[in-house]
Design a protein around this motif. Sequence first.
Motif, PDB file in Angstrom:
ATOM      1  N   SER A  16      34.441  40.485  38.444  1.00 18.68           N
ATOM      2  CA  SER A  16      34.327  40.678  39.956  1.00 18.68           C
ATOM      3  C   SER A  16      34.732  41.868  40.390  1.00 18.68           C
ATOM      4  CB  SER A  16      35.036  39.451  40.805  1.00 18.68           C
ATOM      5  OG  SER A  16      34.409  38.408  40.243  1.00 18.68           O
ATOM      6  N   ILE A  17      34.569  43.188  39.682  1.00 16.37           N
ATOM      7  CA  ILE A  17      35.158  44.254  39.587  1.00 16.37           C
ATOM      8  C   ILE A  17      34.043  45.459  40.049  1.00 16.37           C
ATOM      9  CG2 ILE A  17      36.935  43.604  38.211  1.00 16.37           C
ATOM     10  CD1 ILE A  17      35.606  44.888  35.675  1.00 16.37           C
ATOM     11  N   SER A  18      34.509  46.456  40.210  1.00 16.22           N
ATOM     12  CA  SER A  18      33.939  47.743  40.770  1.00 16.22           C
ATOM     13  C   SER A  18      32.619  47.897  39.777  1.00 16.22           C
ATOM     14  CB  SER A  18      34.589  49.030  40.819  1.00 16.22           C
ATOM     15  OG  SER A  18      34.924  49.327  39.760  1.00 16.22           O
ATOM     16  N   ARG A  60      30.722  45.848  38.427  1.00 22.33           N
ATOM     17  CA  ARG A  60      29.881  44.582  38.270  1.00 22.33           C
ATOM     18  C   ARG A  60      28.439  44.781  37.867  1.00 22.33           C
ATOM     19  NH1 ARG A  60      30.525  42.584  42.607  1.00 22.33           N
ATOM     20  NH2 ARG A  60      31.972  40.833  42.669  1.00 22.33           N
ATOM     21  N   SER A  83      43.689  45.435  41.794  1.00 24.03           N
ATOM     22  CA  SER A  83      43.052  44.694  40.788  1.00 24.03           C
ATOM     23  C   SER A  83      41.480  45.290  40.384  1.00 24.03           C
ATOM     24  CB  SER A  83      43.075  43.372  40.798  1.00 24.03           C
ATOM     25  OG  SER A  83      44.600  42.777  41.055  1.00 24.03           O
ATOM     26  N   ASP A  84      41.097  46.242  41.176  1.00 28.45           N
ATOM     27  CA  ASP A  84      39.927  46.690  40.779  1.00 28.45           C
ATOM     28  C   ASP A  84      38.771  45.717  41.322  1.00 28.45           C
ATOM     29  OD1 ASP A  84      37.894  48.681  40.328  1.00 28.45           O
ATOM     30  OD2 ASP A  84      37.652  48.017  38.315  1.00 28.45           O
ATOM     31  N   ILE A  85      39.096  44.735  42.193  1.00 25.67           N
ATOM     32  CA  ILE A  85      38.116  43.793  42.586  1.00 25.67           C
ATOM     33  C   ILE A  85      37.512  44.261  43.626  1.00 25.67           C
ATOM     34  CG2 ILE A  85      38.111  41.398  43.458  1.00 25.67           C
ATOM     35  CD1 ILE A  85      40.859  40.819  42.354  1.00 25.67           C
ATOM     36  N   SER A 124      36.513  37.726  35.472  1.00 24.24           N
ATOM     37  CA  SER A 124      36.720  38.778  34.704  1.00 24.24           C
ATOM     38  C   SER A 124      35.815  40.106  35.080  1.00 24.24           C
ATOM     39  CB  SER A 124      36.474  38.633  33.088  1.00 24.24           C
ATOM     40  OG  SER A 124      35.248  37.948  32.749  1.00 24.24           O
TER      41      SER A 124
END
Length: 239
Positions: A103-105, A107, A147-149, A101
């Motif tokens: 691992s996004i921009s 982080r 997914s913005d990952i 949940s």
Amino acid sequence: MEKSELILLPGLNKQVRFLIQKLNGKTLPSVLVIGSFSEIAAKKLVNKFGSNVDIIVEDYESLINSKYIIRNSPNINVKMMSYDLTDYPANCFDLIYAQASVSISKRNKIIKEIKRILKPNGYFCIGEIISLERSVPRFVQDIFDNSDILPLHKDDLEKYYSEKNFRLLAKQDLSSTLKDYYSASLKEYEVISESLDAQEKSYYKKIINKIKHESNAYLKLGADRYIGIFALLMVKESD
């Protein structure tokens, strides 16, 4: 395994099992779970540790869904707030659990907030979506972008959290769960969508289409060579 017991997130049930095994016998009165679709994980933490668990989600649909799923769980409370800007006071949680949940921009901002609200020597268990290669093909990058990952490379994971003053206690590669995750998620969401009204179907259709696209890329196009997930259990150290 009953469907109601399946955690429909990358890592499936293996991340929470990893955590429970490593912290067996610990007392964890106050727990925060970050992310949508984390209700089953929260229930398992309550059952194992007797904790009071808060779940935070970032959108209204997830809030409504979570409230319904935990309606018979008095020790679990769900709230809507930004992961990087919560309403909690400093040093208030014994454990923070995040499964695929953060691992996004944003982080870096989320991890800074997690450090603020986690007690000194508190535990942080995270499932990080990671890149298995330094360079990935366009179709894999599209999955990340949609997914913005913003994945860390597998070899940079421990260094990243060490620099944030987290001490690693244990790590487990959960990448083998991704094939089953995509297959199980697609089946589950298709079943769910059949019982929904038009407005709800519109919401879930986006999720189903996303899962279909990622599943096809992972299972048929070879994205499994580039995408993984690692579970880490860490302790917050003093700055």
